[in-house]
Scaffold this motif. Structure first.
Motif, PDB file in Angstrom:
ATOM      1  N   ASP A   1       0.807  -1.288  -0.027  1.00  0.00           N
ATOM      2  CA  ASP A   1      -0.126  -0.050  -0.052  1.00  0.00           C
ATOM      3  C   ASP A   1       0.749   1.145   0.010  1.00  0.00           C
ATOM      4  O   ASP A   1       0.443   2.250  -0.061  1.00  0.00           O
ATOM      5  N   VAL A   2       1.974   1.082  -0.064  1.00  0.00           N
ATOM      6  CA  VAL A   2       3.129   2.200  -0.012  1.00  0.00           C
ATOM      7  C   VAL A   2       3.090   2.862  -1.473  1.00  0.00           C
ATOM      8  O   VAL A   2       3.398   2.286  -2.441  1.00  0.00           O
ATOM      9  N   VAL A   3       2.672   4.089  -1.708  1.00  0.00           N
ATOM     10  CA  VAL A   3       2.605   4.700  -2.880  1.00  0.00           C
ATOM     11  C   VAL A   3       3.569   5.564  -3.478  1.00  0.00           C
ATOM     12  O   VAL A   3       3.585   5.964  -4.550  1.00  0.00           O
ATOM     13  N   ALA A   4       4.325   6.014  -2.326  1.00  0.00           N
ATOM     14  CA  ALA A   4       5.454   6.958  -2.726  1.00  0.00           C
ATOM     15  C   ALA A   4       6.616   6.979  -1.474  1.00  0.00           C
ATOM     16  O   ALA A   4       6.321   6.555  -0.442  1.00  0.00           O
ATOM     17  N   VAL A   5       7.838   7.224  -1.967  1.00  0.00           N
ATOM     18  CA  VAL A   5       9.005   7.281  -0.968  1.00  0.00           C
ATOM     19  C   VAL A   5       9.654   8.778  -1.095  1.00  0.00           C
ATOM     20  O   VAL A   5       9.959   9.076  -2.291  1.00  0.00           O
ATOM     21  N   GLU A   6      10.142   9.357  -0.175  1.00  0.00           N
ATOM     22  CA  GLU A   6      10.722  10.676  -0.157  1.00  0.00           C
ATOM     23  C   GLU A   6      12.148  10.432   0.537  1.00  0.00           C
ATOM     24  O   GLU A   6      11.921   9.841   1.665  1.00  0.00           O
ATOM     25  N   PRO A   7      13.110  10.331  -0.052  1.00  0.00           N
ATOM     26  CA  PRO A   7      14.654  10.135   0.405  1.00  0.00           C
ATOM     27  C   PRO A   7      14.660  10.934   1.746  1.00  0.00           C
ATOM     28  O   PRO A   7      14.287  12.042   1.877  1.00  0.00           O
ATOM     29  N   ALA A   8      15.350  10.349   2.569  1.00  0.00           N
ATOM     30  CA  ALA A   8      15.567  11.035   3.909  1.00  0.00           C
ATOM     31  C   ALA A   8      17.160  11.484   3.857  1.00  0.00           C
ATOM     32  O   ALA A   8      18.010  10.522   3.264  1.00  0.00           O
TER      33      ALA A   8
ATOM     34  N   THR B   1      20.396   3.300   3.364  1.00  0.00           N
ATOM     35  CA  THR B   1      19.286   4.107   2.394  1.00  0.00           C
ATOM     36  C   THR B   1      17.987   4.178   3.133  1.00  0.00           C
ATOM     37  O   THR B   1      17.348   3.492   3.586  1.00  0.00           O
ATOM     38  N   ALA B   2      17.714   5.522   3.598  1.00  0.00           N
ATOM     39  CA  ALA B   2      16.370   5.845   4.235  1.00  0.00           C
ATOM     40  C   ALA B   2      15.380   6.889   3.713  1.00  0.00           C
ATOM     41  O   ALA B   2      15.882   7.551   2.656  1.00  0.00           O
ATOM     42  N   GLY B   3      14.358   6.660   3.952  1.00  0.00           N
ATOM     43  CA  GLY B   3      13.141   7.344   3.311  1.00  0.00           C
ATOM     44  C   GLY B   3      11.835   7.592   4.015  1.00  0.00           C
ATOM     45  O   GLY B   3      11.804   6.844   4.865  1.00  0.00           O
ATOM     46  N   LEU B   4      10.961   8.445   3.773  1.00  0.00           N
ATOM     47  CA  LEU B   4       9.758   8.238   4.395  1.00  0.00           C
ATOM     48  C   LEU B   4       8.728   7.950   3.330  1.00  0.00           C
ATOM     49  O   LEU B   4       8.497   8.429   2.058  1.00  0.00           O
ATOM     50  N   ALA B   5       8.012   6.834   3.781  1.00  0.00           N
ATOM     51  CA  ALA B   5       7.007   6.273   2.904  1.00  0.00           C
ATOM     52  C   ALA B   5       5.734   6.749   3.192  1.00  0.00           C
ATOM     53  O   ALA B   5       5.177   6.388   4.205  1.00  0.00           O
ATOM     54  N   ARG B   6       4.852   7.093   2.170  1.00  0.00           N
ATOM     55  CA  ARG B   6       3.531   7.325   2.226  1.00  0.00           C
ATOM     56  C   ARG B   6       2.772   6.218   1.663  1.00  0.00           C
ATOM     57  O   ARG B   6       2.951   5.538   0.616  1.00  0.00           O
ATOM     58  N   ARG B   7       1.688   5.655   2.572  1.00  0.00           N
ATOM     59  CA  ARG B   7       0.918   4.979   2.634  1.00  0.00           C
ATOM     60  C   ARG B   7      -0.133   5.120   1.847  1.00  0.00           C
ATOM     61  O   ARG B   7      -0.706   6.405   1.775  1.00  0.00           O
ATOM     62  N   GLY B   8      -1.276   4.162   1.121  1.00  0.00           N
ATOM     63  CA  GLY B   8      -2.404   4.651   0.528  1.00  0.00           C
ATOM     64  C   GLY B   8      -3.227   5.296   1.318  1.00  0.00           C
ATOM     65  O   GLY B   8      -4.381   6.083   0.861  1.00  0.00           O
ATOM     66  N   ASP B   9      -3.424   5.256   2.515  1.00  0.00           N
ATOM     67  CA  ASP B   9      -4.507   5.914   3.728  1.00  0.00           C
ATOM     68  C   ASP B   9      -4.043   7.276   4.263  1.00  0.00           C
ATOM     69  O   ASP B   9      -4.843   7.713   4.982  1.00  0.00           O
ATOM     70  N   GLY B  10      -2.582   7.501   3.559  1.00  0.00           N
ATOM     71  CA  GLY B  10      -2.286   9.137   3.922  1.00  0.00           C
ATOM     72  C   GLY B  10      -1.388   8.953   5.149  1.00  0.00           C
ATOM     73  O   GLY B  10      -0.648  10.043   5.224  1.00  0.00           O
ATOM     74  N   THR B  11      -1.176   7.887   5.717  1.00  0.00           N
ATOM     75  CA  THR B  11      -0.250   7.745   6.826  1.00  0.00           C
ATOM     76  C   THR B  11       1.193   7.397   6.390  1.00  0.00           C
ATOM     77  O   THR B  11       1.349   6.981   4.960  1.00  0.00           O
TER      78      THR B  11
END
Length: 294
Positions: free
Chosen positions: A19-26, A33-43
């Motif tokens: 359900d992860v739709v996008a990842v922003e690198p940290a 390698t690290a990032g912030l992953a946005r899920r389909g429910d907005g969390t």
């Protein structure tokens, strides 16, 4: 999509987090390698992965460290969502606020950790990882021997350390290790974070201090203190050290001990990074009194 985001997205989907739709690198991390992953429910969740894991248990050991700091030491850490060979997924923390009050809270949290988790031996029940290098945690009843063998001399076998330090430097480090009982006071072991530089201090959503990226073991509390002391801290952090010293009953000489205790993280930096941000020069400056004169 960058190479980092596609790599993390692939790892997340392989772990059934589809359900992860996008990842922003940290930014800020040095080992993975690290990032912030946005899920389909907005969390969102925080994720990190190794291209080539240093071992099958690196993330499991990190997750264990986060759990024990929280459960045994009362320190806020992120919630563990998933930890396997290739991936670590955690709840999202916040950047630390730029206030003196935050650093006062951290002093109380770290003092509580160090004064309530004393232990009769030095070490840990397993080895874990400092960056991409193994942290050896073999049990020892003697804190001086433990620190000498597993926190200082252990680095002499690393290729970059061998290239950076000459024979005289290595002999001086061995002489310093032999004299540790003269140079440092007897202190009990306690649970330590183990990699407590400033970027590993964050905040919970409600603003309390929270810690990430541990390399836990039972050792001297001042090992954590030294790691923070060597970091370029913001001006508002000046309240931390005096309050921590007051809360833990540190003697007035604690600042003079910091360079010896900092050798451990300087050697770890030399072993893993090029350039080493001046770590070799700092090691040599600390070792200067232990060189034999011709």
């Amino acid at each position: 999509m960058t190479d980092a985001t596609s790599f993390l997205l692939e790892r997340l989907h392989a772990a059934d987090l589809t359900d992860v739709v996008a990842v922003e690198p940290a930014t800020g991390g040095l080992a993975a390698t690290a990032g912030l992953a946005r899920r389909g429910d907005g969390t969102s969740v925080f994720v990190k992965a190794f291209g080539e894991p240093p071992s099958d248990d690196a993330f499991a050991a990190e997750a264990e460290g986060l759990t024990v700091l929280r459960e045994a030491g009362g320190v806020a850490t992120p919630e563990i969502i998933l930890a396997d060979r290739d991936l670590l997924v955690l709840s999202v923390l916040q950047p630390r606020p730029g206030t003196e009050a935050f650093w006062e809270q951290l002093a109380h949290a770290l003092a509580h950790l160090h004064t309530t988790t004393r232990y009769p031996r030095f070490g840990w029940h397993r080895d874990n990882w400092l960056g991409r290098r193994r942290q050896v945690n073999t049990w020892n009843d003697d804190g001086f021997e433990f620190f000498a063998q597993h926190r200082l001399l252990r680095w002499l076998g690393e290729r970059r350390v061998q290239e950076a330090l000459d024979a005289a430097d290595r002999a001086a480090l061995e002489r310093l290790c032999d004299r540790l009982p003269e140079l440092l006071p007897v202190r009990p072991a306690c649970l330590t974070h183990g990699d407590l530089w400033a970027l590993n201090v964050m905040a919970t959503p409600d603003g309390r201090p929270a810690l990430i990226d541990p390399a836990v073991s039972y050792t001297w509390a001042e090992v954590d203190l030294a790691h923070l002391w060597t970091t370029a801290l913001p001006p508002e952090a000046h309240v931390f050290f005096e309050l921590y010293a007051e809360l833990t009953g540190l003697d007035r000489d604690w600042r003079e001990r910091m360079p010896i205790l900092q050798l451990r993280q300087h050697l770890a930096v030399i072993a893993q990074f090029d350039p080493d941000w001046g770590a070799t020069d700092l090691v040599r400056a600390t070792l200067a009194p232990f060189r034999q004169r011709p």
